[in-house]
Enzyme design. Structure first.
Site, short mmCIF file in Angstrom:
data_model
loop_
_atom_site.label_atom_id
_atom_site.label_comp_id
_atom_site.label_asym_id
_atom_site.label_seq_id
_atom_site.Cartn_x
_atom_site.Cartn_y
_atom_site.Cartn_z
N VAL A 164 -37.82 85.05 -20.43
CA VAL A 164 -36.60 85.75 -20.02
C VAL A 164 -36.12 86.53 -21.24
O VAL A 164 -36.47 86.21 -22.36
CB VAL A 164 -35.50 84.78 -19.51
CG1 VAL A 164 -35.91 84.16 -18.18
CG2 VAL A 164 -35.17 83.71 -20.53
N SER A 165 -35.31 87.55 -20.97
CA SER A 165 -34.94 88.47 -22.04
C SER A 165 -33.83 87.96 -22.96
O SER A 165 -33.82 88.26 -24.14
CB SER A 165 -34.50 89.81 -21.46
OG SER A 165 -35.58 90.39 -20.78
N THR A 166 -32.89 87.21 -22.41
CA THR A 166 -31.75 86.80 -23.23
C THR A 166 -31.50 85.32 -23.11
O THR A 166 -31.94 84.67 -22.16
CB THR A 166 -30.47 87.55 -22.81
OG1 THR A 166 -30.18 87.22 -21.44
CG2 THR A 166 -30.63 89.05 -22.94
#
Length: 179
Positions: A9-11
């Site tokens: 996931v990105s964050t």
């Protein structure tokens, strides 16, 4: 042949657990997961770990190809590394099988669309910043150096290199402060 999963996931405010559960349910013996942007490959230690671990005949499984890479260049590089090792790539939500010509073509198309989506997001962000600047709501990031101190040292006759050394910053930061 063993199946290994990779989830991303990105964050840090996003949750990777759903991807991990799906990869395990798909038969992955080991799942490596991380919370880091996919727009670049640098800093993705879990991806590097799983890529180093894979052997001929293994399969790398992701839920979607954009979990693996957001740019077509990174995607192609990863797929090439897998191909050289004799490893196949499978995406649970997309008909990807790197062992077939159709699967390779589909993978390349998805990579192009993932990169397109990233570029659109960047354009929207820049449009928002431009609008905020025009309305006086965006000031940019705070200076990384004490501008008043830089100007004071310059007024005392000190050179850019000397100021940078005294403040422990780069010369470019000093030049920006003097603009």
């Amino acid at each position: 042949m063993a199946a290994y999963g990779y989830a991303r996931v990105s964050t840090t405010d996003q949750d990777v657990s759903l991807q991990v559960e799906r990869l395990k349910a798909a038969g992955c013996e080991v799942v490596r997961a991380e919370q880091v942007t996919g727009t670049k490959r640098d800093g993705r230690s879990e991806l590097e770990t799983v890529l180093a671990f894979l052997r001929a005949g293994d399969e790398l499984v992701v839920t979607k190809v954009d979990r693996l890479a957001r740019s077509i260049g990174d995607l192609q590089q990863i797929v090439q590394e897998l191909r050289q090792k004799g490893v196949t790539l499978k995406a649970l939500d997309q008909p990807i099988d790197t062992g077939t010509a159709a699967g390779k073509a589909f993978l390349d198309m998805l990579g192009v669309f993932a990169e397109f989506e990233t570029n659109l997001r960047k354009e929207r962000q820049m449009e928002g910043i431009t609008k905020a600047k025009a309305e006086g709501r965006y000031k940019g990031r705070k200076p990384s150096v004490p501008v008043d101190e830089v100007r004071k040292l310059k007024a005392e006759g000190k050179g850019v290199s000397e100021i940078a050394k005294a403040l422990g910053v780069g010369r470019s930061s000093v030049y920006r402060a003097l603009e």
